[in-house]
Every structure is written in C-alpha cells, then in structure tokens.
Design an enzyme around this catalytic site. Structure first.
Site, mmCIF file in Angstrom:
data_model
loop_
_atom_site.group_PDB
_atom_site.id
_atom_site.type_symbol
_atom_site.label_atom_id
_atom_site.label_comp_id
_atom_site.label_asym_id
_atom_site.label_seq_id
_atom_site.Cartn_x
_atom_site.Cartn_y
_atom_site.Cartn_z
ATOM 1 N N GLU A 50 0.999 -1.295 -0.132
ATOM 2 C CA GLU A 50 -0.027 0.086 0.061
ATOM 3 C C GLU A 50 0.943 1.332 -0.137
ATOM 4 O O GLU A 50 0.201 2.320 0.402
ATOM 5 C CB GLU A 50 -1.054 0.017 1.050
ATOM 6 C CG GLU A 50 -1.842 -1.215 1.404
ATOM 7 C CD GLU A 50 -2.682 -1.512 0.195
ATOM 8 O OE1 GLU A 50 -2.762 -0.719 -0.857
ATOM 9 O OE2 GLU A 50 -3.212 -2.788 0.158
ATOM 10 N N LEU A 51 2.018 1.143 -0.498
ATOM 11 C CA LEU A 51 3.006 2.279 -0.612
ATOM 12 C C LEU A 51 3.304 2.774 1.098
ATOM 13 O O LEU A 51 3.500 3.980 1.026
ATOM 14 C CB LEU A 51 2.818 3.370 -1.449
ATOM 15 C CG LEU A 51 3.547 3.798 -2.298
ATOM 16 C CD1 LEU A 51 4.062 2.953 -3.355
ATOM 17 C CD2 LEU A 51 3.020 4.866 -3.137
#
Lengths: 409, 403
Positions: free
Chosen positions: A153-154
């Site tokens: 999810e970065l």
C-alpha cells in the site's frame, strides 16, 4: 543534465480471498481459499480469469505494442507472489506476456513482500523473509534482481527507508503527500532522512489519480479527459523539475476503469504525445534512481500510505477487529515456523495479505462507498468472521502438528 | 388516521409506529383525527383528537372472544354481520366502519390514512363517501402473519381490495413492497417505502437493574454470552430455526445462553424442541414480559437475534441496538434494509446463524464494533423525516401529481 521523464509504475496484485468459511468447516475442510460459488467475487479463480480478460491481457498487449513502437517507452511493475501463484494456475499466458515485456530490457520489476503483507509493522524477520522469497521468485521467473523497493500500500516511514538502505536497495517509493512535502514538489528525487545511499521517489498523486480514480467520473469537471489535456498537465507539472512519478494499480487499466471508458486509447495516445516532444522520455524505476541525484532530504517519522484522504493505515488497522485479527495471526509466528510444515506456513502467510483486513474496514459508512466496491463480502463483519474461522483452522493444524511432533520426540 | 391501537393499549409495533408518526405529523402542522376501535385513556396524545369507535375496552378490540387469531376469524363480509354482534373482530370492524361513516358526514378529510387490513374497509368506505384520497399504510400483510402458510381468505380479500382501491400505498420496507407487488399484483410505482424510526427520547433513560436477570448476569460474569430474542412465539418469528441454531452454536462454544422473552402459541413446541436437541439448560423462557422485565431483557442481551421468516420491518431490532446489543437479523426482515453494521442470514440457514453467534461470542472486538457502529445508523433515522415524506405524499396525491 538528464532528460525529463515519466516513471510509470504499475502494481499487479490479487489476494487469495477467504471463502464463506464457517466455524463448522474449521477442522473439517482445509479449503478456506476455495469459494465454491462460481458467481462470487470471493472465488479467486473467477476473479483472476475475469481480470485477466478485462485488464492483464489487453493492457500487456498494449504495453508490448508501445514498447515496440517507441524506443523511449519504459514501464515498471511490482508483481505480488499471490498474483503469480494464481496466474500460474489459471492464466499462464498472462505470466508469459509479463516475461516477454521484461525481456525487452525496458521493463523493471520492483521489490516488495511476496504476500503483499503488513509484516513490516509486526515482525521484522517475517517481513525480511517475505522480501527474500519475492526476490527469489522474481529472479526465477524474470531473471532480474530488483533494486527499488515498495512496501504494501506504498506504506512508508523513515524506519523502512533505513531498513531498505541496509538491505541494499538503491531506491524506495512513497506517496508524495502535501503535509509532508509542504512547498516541495514530488517531481524530484529525494533522500530519506537518516540515509546515505538510497533515493526516495514520490508519487505525483494528482496526475496519478486523474487516471486511476477520476478518469471515468462524469461528475469531474475535466471529464472526458483527453490525451492532449493530460499531456498539457504533465508538461506543466514537470516544467521546472525532472520526473513525474505515476504510480497506480495495474488494474486501473480495464478493471477499475473499463475498456469502454476509453482508458486504453487514452493511454496509447498520451504516450505518443508525451514522446513527441524530444525533451521528454520515460524511465524505469531503477534508471530514474541512477539518472537523478536527490535534491533534498525528506523525513516521514509517521507511516504514510497511498490510501484514502488520510494517507494512513486506518483502512487496514483502523478498528480493533482488524487489530485483533492481525495480532492473533502474528502471535502464531514462532510455533508456525518451528513446525517446518511448508504448506501450513504458506497458508499462514497467505492470511497476512493486507486485503483480508482491508475487507474488515468499517469506515466506509462514513467514508463513501469506495471500499465497499472492492470487498467481496457482504459486510466487514462477515469478512472478519470467515477470516477468524480460517485462522482457527491454521491454529488447529498447528496444534495437531506439535502434538504429533511431541509424540515423535 | 384510521388505526387499531395506540400505546399504552398496544400489543405490538403497530400502535407504537402510529403514535410516533402521528406526533411527528402534528408537529409539521397536520390536524389529525385518529380513530381507535375501543374506549380508553391515552396519555400524551394532546397533539391529535382521538375517536373511540365503540364502547369496548381496549382488550376487547379483537372481539369479545378475546385475542385475535386469524385461524378462528369468521369468513363474513360486513353486510353479513348483524349490528350489535361483537363476537369477533368482524363484528368490531363493522362497528368501526359505521363510526367512520358517521364521522365523515360532518367533516371531509384532506386525506384518509388507513393502517393495515384492520382499517382498510373503513378507509375504502370513507373514500367512497367523501372522494378524499386513500393512503393505505402496510405494516404487515396476511402473508407475513401466517408465516410460510396461506392466511385467512377473508383477510387476503380485504387486503387485496384495500390495496386496489388505495390512491397510494406506504410499505414499511422493500420486503413488504415486493410482497404487495408479487402477491397482490400492485404496480411498483403506486407504492412508497417509508421505514419506521425509533424514538430514542421515548425509550428514555433509566437505570438497568442487574437483579432482574440475576442468574444470567452471573453467567455473564463467568464468560457466558447472552443471545436473546424478544418476540411473540408464532410461526412468523422463525423460532424453531433459532433453537436449532442455538444447538449448533453450542456444539462449538459452550458458554452460550439463549434468552427467549415472550409468549405465544409455539411456546410448548419450542421447549420440547430444546429438550430434544439437548440444550434445555441453555434456554431461558421468561414468558410474556412488560415494563422493567422487558427493558432489562434487552439490556442483559449481548446479541439480539431477529429470526423472523417474514418481518415487514422489525422495530424491536432498533430497540435492541439502542440497548447495546449486537444484531443478527434475517434477510427476510425489513429492518435489515436500513442497517449495515449487523449480521444477516436467511431464516432457514441455522449453520450461518450459529457461525455468527459463535463469532461474536468469541471475539470481543467483533462484538464491540457491531454494538457501537449500529448506533450511528439508527440514530440517523427519525420520525421527523418519515413525517416529512408523508406530508409530501399527502400534498402530491391531493394535487393529483400522482394517482
């Protein structure tokens, strides 16, 4: 002086969704990832086949075409282990097409956790292990070793950057979030606080989200977005800088934005227009890191992600059902690994995929219905129930194992 | 407004809904004449004029033979009933219609709002005499009341006529709307859905008395989870499925107790079934509960189950949510249409219900999230909004915008 360029990075992922798995299946049926309802979005095979048709096949064909047509076109992927396993089973041709793309030498693969997990926030050793097995899998399939890292999810913080530097990565990716950047632009290479040998690439979320989220939104003032307009925006954005980092889910093309929205034609036209200016190019993630020196240091002591308006982990860890589920899961780490039972360990890791807790997010009732669209369950409570029942079975198998283990000395 | 009961003389949700709706309508300026079939005092009703259609006492409103049971209702048209015959509901209904006929001679209403089959004949007659628009408000149909069986033919007949004659129909949920469409062939565009609200103020604040269900409280101290249902024990409520699920859940988790608060024709059958399944010691039958026992039953519950085979709305689920219970509601219950933070299941699917019960009982986080999050939802549903919707309907039907 390097040319100014776009880093197009697409994230390829499919989780192994837990089926409607009841307490009466626990300790009876060892098939928690096999939804029998073939019309359900919990049916992993159905979803993979559907998305392969709508997104992976047409988009890879388009990327192949663009690579052969434009010598300056480049693209980077992160491809999760859970996607690869499913593609091997149900869409081997898709995997082959990814290999052909990588074989052009103008396609980069980014490193991440094999299981698309949040292990970094729970267990450093488990996290590293998942990075290692992803690395092996990528090497085996594509023959390359990633030099840039992105976390699930970065999600990013200073700790992660220090870890990545220590591991030997040259670059790491994060959200270019205004409260962190303040007056600075995401269109430069930065240096993570407290590091020396690693560069930080920040997502230009405005230009990325114009495509990933807003493209088909008829209520958007810019709808319908043309390649000309987008090209103008990109050229304006990069005017006094060097990079535009367009980071998005691969499935933007064909799945989040359906083919009939014109997304494929738009993208093809945009690439031509962008490259028609001889000052413009594309970079892969590792090329970008090599070609651009950091212009300054950025610190993110608190975790930032690419999700929601809050850009945090609340969609995954915001309520105590999610926290409880992951706490129970990671509590098993030591006995699970000690069992040495590879199938059991793999199932335990498959339950770490962040999507499982995302489906338990309850904030969508106030946050609009964006999340709801992405959940194959009727409610976050159902998602929690089935997950916990599956986890119970993992526990049960573990107990069986250690009992036998004990008996055999 | 044509109704059959108002608090405190109500036997169920119909009276409560009529009361709060009328009150909210009056606040928006409606002048209401509310007809009931009996004579009694109604406190806190100064916002409307109450008309007593007969001299009967409130408990005699289903006729002198006592409680209403659709099985024993005589199959008689109103013209077949003699004046003065108050043996059963048909007799009372005849008097009720006569009263309404007299009433509309002096005063033509702007709209006639009739609640359920009980008052539909009076509504139709009033429309015939005055030409005023008839709004039929369906809280339950005979199909709901009779569970999986066919109901009383005369009731079906009255419902059919009433729905046909109505200018507009209000259904309390989409489930009810679709029953009206499918069983009575009424077009969708004649029906508006208006959900019931829960009047939080009327539930009031009071002190929960731990002594009322002292034994259950001490079980809770030992880690037991109390699963409750508070309802009439009739076939419509699906309680045999509930008890089968209780037995299934107890196979997987032994610290469960089931509180069955209420009474009805199925009681003995349910007790027998519990014993057959070997869970008699886990089932608590309270008998009919009122007042403190009734409120405290909601309070002692950790999980409230609405197991209905067919439930047009299901106000008790909102009351349970207000008293801090996690909700499990059948897909066949209308209240599930407006709540997201609940578990839902098909009334016959005992394994799913058992799974949900065990899941809640074994996860404090799940239980807490369900309890807390559903409160934000029901708090958003107000009688004021229902009344608003209703006033617009009156206006539009009078202006002939909709017919």
């Amino acid at each position: 002086m390097s040319k100014r360029g776009i880093v197009l990075y697409l994230h390829v992922h499919q989780p192994l969704r837990v089926r409607k798995y009841s307490i009466f299946d626990t300790a009876e049926h060892h098939d928690y990832f096999d939804e029998s309802d073939t019309n359900s979005d919990r049916n992993n095979e159905r979803v993979l086949r559907k998305v392969a048709d709508k997104s992976y096949r047409p988009m890879n064909a388009l990327l192949e075409k663009l690579l052969s047509k434009h010598p300056d076109f480049k693209v980077s992927f992160s491809i999760t282990g859970t996607f690869i396993e499913q593609a091997e089973k149900w869409a081997p041709d898709v995997l082959e097409s990814f290999k052909r793309l990588v074989a052009t030498g103008r396609v980069d693969i980014v490193s991440e956790t094999y299981y698309h997990s949040l292990a970094f926030f729970y267990s450093r050793s488990e996290f590293e292990h998942q990075v290692d097995i992803h690395r092996q899998k990528i090497k085996e399939l594509f023959g390359i070793e990633p030099s840039v890292f992105r976390n699930t999810e970065l999600s990013y913080n200073d700790e992660l950057a220090k870890w990545a530097e220590g591991y030997g990565f040259k670059g790491i990716m994060a959200e270019g979030w205004d409260p962190v950047l303040e007056w600075r632009s995401p269109n430069h290479m930065y240096r993570p606080a407290g590091t020396k040998n690693i560069s930080l690439m920040l997502k230009n979320y405005r230009l990325s989200d114009d495509v990933a989220f807003r493209f088909s939104n008829r209520a958007w003032s810019a709808w319908p977005l043309t390649a000309d307009t987008y090209n103008e925006w990109a050229n304006t954005s990069i005017a006094d800088s060097s990079l535009i980092n367009l980071f998005m889910d691969y499935e933007t093309f064909g799945e989040h934005q359906w083919a009939d929205t014109g997304i494929f034609n738009f993208f093809e036209d945009f690439v031509s227009r962008w490259l028609s200016n001889p000052d413009n190019t594309f970079y892969t993630t590792s090329e970008a890191v090599a070609a651009h020196q950091p212009v300054g240091e950025i610190s993110m002591p608190h975790t930032v992600t690419w999700a929601d308006t809050e850009r945090d982990l609340t969609a995954w860890l915001g309520n105590n059902m999610q926290q409880e589920a992951l706490r129970h899961l990671y509590d098993l780490e030591e006995p699970i690994l000690r069992s040495g039972d590879l199938a059991l360990i793999a199932d335990w890791r498959r339950l770490q995929t962040s999507d499982h807790v995302y489906y338990m997010c309850t904030k969508w009732f106030t946050d609009g219905d964006v999340h709801a669209y992405f959940s194959p369950y009727e409610s976050p409570y159902d998602a929690f129930l089935y997950f916990m029942n599956a986890l119970r079975y993992v526990r049960y198998r573990l107990m069986e194992y250690h009992r036998h283990g004990g008996l055999h000395g | 407004m044509l109704g059959w009961e108002l608090p405190p003389h109500n036997s169920g949700g119909l009276g409560v809904a009529c009361y709060h709706m009328s009150k909210a309508l009056a606040l928006q300026g409606a002048s209401i004449d509310f007809v009931v079939p009996y004579t009694a005092q109604h406190p806190d009703t100064e916002f409307m004029t109450i008309h007593a259609a007969t001299k009967l006492g409130p408990l005699e409103r289903y006729g002198l033979m006592g409680a209403y049971d659709s099985k024993y209702l005589r199959q008689l048209g109103l013209d077949e009933i003699n004046g003065g015959d108050l043996y059963d509901m048909r007799g009372v209904q005849k008097r009720y219609v006569e009263y309404v006929e007299e009433m509309v001679k002096d005063k033509t209403p702007d709209a006639i709002h009739a609640h359920d089959w009980l008052t539909m004949e009076a509504g139709m007659r009033a429309k015939e005499l005055t030409g005023s628009p008839l709004i039929v408000h369906v809280h339950a149909t005979e199909f709901d009341r009779s569970g999986e069986k066919y109901g009383n033919p005369i009731v079906h007949e009255i419902e059919y006529q009433g729905l046909m004659m109505a200018d507009r129909i209000i259904a309390v949920s989409n489930i009810t709307k679709s029953i009206i469409m499918q069983k009575y062939a009424i077009p969708a565009d004649k029906i508006d859905v208006m959900y019931n609200a829960v009047d939080i103020a009327s539930l009031g604040t009071y002190e929960y008395d731990h002594r009322t269900y002292k034994y259950l409280e001490s079980l809770k101290d030992e880690g037991y989870t109390v699963v409750a249902t508070i309802t009439r024990f009739t076939i419509q409520k699906g309680l045999t499925h509930f008890i089968r699920a209780a037995a299934r859940a107890s196979e997987k988790h032994d610290r469960l107790v089931f509180l069955l608060a209420g009474d009805g024709e199925q009681r003995d059958e349910l007790i027998r079934l519990g014993a057959e399944l070997g869970i008699a010691d886990k089932l608590f039958f309270t008998g009919f509960v009122r007042g403190k026992q009734w409120r405290d039953a909601y309070n002692v519950a950790d999980i409230f189950v609405m197991s209905s085979v067919s439930e047009p709305f299901g106000l008790t689920a909102l009351e349970a949510a207000h008293h801090n219970s996690a909700l499990i509601v059948t897909r066949q219950s209308g209240v599930g249409e407006i709540l997201g933070n609940i578990f839902r299941y098909d009334f016959w699917d005992t394994d799913v219900l058992a799974d949900q019960i065990v899941g809640i009982a074994t996860s404090p986080a799940l239980q807490q999230n369900l309890k807390e999050n559903v409160k934000h939802e029901y708090a958003r549903i107000s009688w004021h909004d229902v009344a608003n919707q209703c006033m617009q309907l009156y206006r539009r039907v009078r202006e002939g915008v909709i017919a």
